[in-house]
Design a protein around this motif. Sequence first.
Motif, PDB file in Angstrom:
ATOM      1  N   VAL A  98       0.996  -0.566  -0.106  1.00  9.70           N
ATOM      2  CA  VAL A  98       0.386  -0.139   0.006  1.00  9.70           C
ATOM      3  C   VAL A  98       1.292   1.274  -0.015  1.00  9.70           C
ATOM      4  O   VAL A  98       1.575   0.940   0.369  1.00  9.70           O
ATOM      5  N   GLY A  99       0.770   2.280  -1.313  1.00  7.01           N
ATOM      6  CA  GLY A  99       1.650   3.365  -0.745  1.00  7.01           C
ATOM      7  C   GLY A  99       1.901   3.342  -2.537  1.00  7.01           C
ATOM      8  O   GLY A  99       2.368   4.789  -2.493  1.00  7.01           O
ATOM      9  N   GLY A 100       1.974   2.691  -3.298  1.00  8.41           N
ATOM     10  CA  GLY A 100       2.606   2.887  -4.460  1.00  8.41           C
ATOM     11  C   GLY A 100       4.385   2.184  -5.092  1.00  8.41           C
ATOM     12  O   GLY A 100       4.739   2.147  -5.732  1.00  8.41           O
ATOM     13  N   THR A 101       5.324   1.924  -4.022  1.00  6.36           N
ATOM     14  CA  THR A 101       6.425   1.808  -4.325  1.00  6.36           C
ATOM     15  C   THR A 101       6.358  -0.109  -5.035  1.00  6.36           C
ATOM     16  O   THR A 101       6.333  -0.560  -3.478  1.00  6.36           O
ATOM     17  N   ALA A 102       6.613   0.119  -6.068  1.00 10.44           N
ATOM     18  CA  ALA A 102       6.428  -1.679  -6.339  1.00 10.44           C
ATOM     19  C   ALA A 102       8.045  -2.073  -6.465  1.00 10.44           C
ATOM     20  O   ALA A 102       9.217  -1.856  -6.795  1.00 10.44           O
ATOM     21  N   ILE A 103       7.698  -3.406  -5.967  1.00 14.64           N
ATOM     22  CA  ILE A 103       9.250  -3.728  -5.698  1.00 14.64           C
ATOM     23  C   ILE A 103       9.828  -4.612  -6.053  1.00 14.64           C
ATOM     24  O   ILE A 103      11.083  -4.240  -6.805  1.00 14.64           O
ATOM     25  N   ALA A 104       9.522  -5.282  -6.930  1.00 16.00           N
ATOM     26  CA  ALA A 104       9.952  -5.302  -8.268  1.00 16.00           C
ATOM     27  C   ALA A 104      10.206  -4.601  -9.853  1.00 16.00           C
ATOM     28  O   ALA A 104      10.214  -5.042 -10.624  1.00 16.00           O
ATOM     29  N   SER A 121       6.849   6.316  -5.665  1.00 16.36           N
ATOM     30  CA  SER A 121       7.159   7.726  -5.084  1.00 16.36           C
ATOM     31  C   SER A 121       7.695   7.206  -2.977  1.00 16.36           C
ATOM     32  O   SER A 121       6.385   6.473  -3.398  1.00 16.36           O
ATOM     33  N   ALA A 122       8.027   8.389  -2.711  1.00 15.20           N
ATOM     34  CA  ALA A 122       8.138   7.899  -1.257  1.00 15.20           C
ATOM     35  C   ALA A 122       6.673   8.301  -0.377  1.00 15.20           C
ATOM     36  O   ALA A 122       7.027   7.958   0.289  1.00 15.20           O
ATOM     37  N   MET A 123       6.943   9.300  -1.315  1.00 17.33           N
ATOM     38  CA  MET A 123       5.552  10.028  -0.533  1.00 17.33           C
ATOM     39  C   MET A 123       4.292   9.121  -0.077  1.00 17.33           C
ATOM     40  O   MET A 123       3.438   9.121   0.459  1.00 17.33           O
ATOM     41  N   ARG A 124       4.000   8.840  -1.143  1.00 16.13           N
ATOM     42  CA  ARG A 124       3.020   7.440  -1.141  1.00 16.13           C
ATOM     43  C   ARG A 124       3.171   6.288  -0.395  1.00 16.13           C
ATOM     44  O   ARG A 124       2.113   5.837   0.646  1.00 16.13           O
ATOM     45  N   THR A 125       4.052   5.924  -0.267  1.00 17.12           N
ATOM     46  CA  THR A 125       4.907   4.410   0.370  1.00 17.12           C
ATOM     47  C   THR A 125       4.538   4.790   1.761  1.00 17.12           C
ATOM     48  O   THR A 125       3.814   4.600   2.757  1.00 17.12           O
ATOM     49  N   LEU A 126       5.341   6.617   1.856  1.00 12.44           N
ATOM     50  CA  LEU A 126       4.947   7.688   3.040  1.00 12.44           C
ATOM     51  C   LEU A 126       3.559   7.140   3.608  1.00 12.44           C
ATOM     52  O   LEU A 126       3.499   6.946   5.212  1.00 12.44           O
ATOM     53  N   GLY A 127       2.473   7.100   2.237  1.00  6.90           N
ATOM     54  CA  GLY A 127       0.756   7.727   3.257  1.00  6.90           C
ATOM     55  C   GLY A 127       0.444   6.424   3.295  1.00  6.90           C
ATOM     56  O   GLY A 127      -0.664   6.521   4.357  1.00  6.90           O
ATOM     57  N   GLY A 128       0.685   5.043   2.644  1.00  9.46           N
ATOM     58  CA  GLY A 128       0.416   3.964   3.035  1.00  9.46           C
ATOM     59  C   GLY A 128       1.346   3.859   4.283  1.00  9.46           C
ATOM     60  O   GLY A 128      -0.091   2.823   4.859  1.00  9.46           O
ATOM     61  N   ALA A 129       1.789   3.922   4.937  1.00 12.29           N
ATOM     62  CA  ALA A 129       2.384   2.961   6.014  1.00 12.29           C
ATOM     63  C   ALA A 129       1.490   4.244   7.372  1.00 12.29           C
ATOM     64  O   ALA A 129       1.337   3.376   7.792  1.00 12.29           O
ATOM     65  N   LEU A 130       1.501   4.790   7.134  1.00 11.35           N
ATOM     66  CA  LEU A 130       1.044   6.077   8.041  1.00 11.35           C
ATOM     67  C   LEU A 130      -0.997   5.100   8.215  1.00 11.35           C
ATOM     68  O   LEU A 130      -1.464   4.961   8.793  1.00 11.35           O
TER      69      LEU A 130
END
Length: 64
Positions: free
Chosen positions: A1-7, A12-21
Amino acid sequence: VGGTAIAGGHGSAMRTLGGALLISTISDVLLLRGFSTGVQILVKGVLVLVVVITVHVRTTRNRR
C-alpha cells in the motif's frame, strides 16, 4: 500500500509514506477499540489485498 513497486515500476516515497501511515493508523484504531490481534491482521490483510487488486485492474485496463 503506497505505490512503491518491489519488482520495479512507478512509485514514490510520499505514496509509500502515506500507505505506511494509513496502515499504522488503522492498526492503532483497531487496537484502541479493543479488537483482537487476529482481527487486526485480517483487516490489514484485506486492505492490502484490495489495494493490490485495484492496482492490478487499473494497470491492465490502461494497457488496452
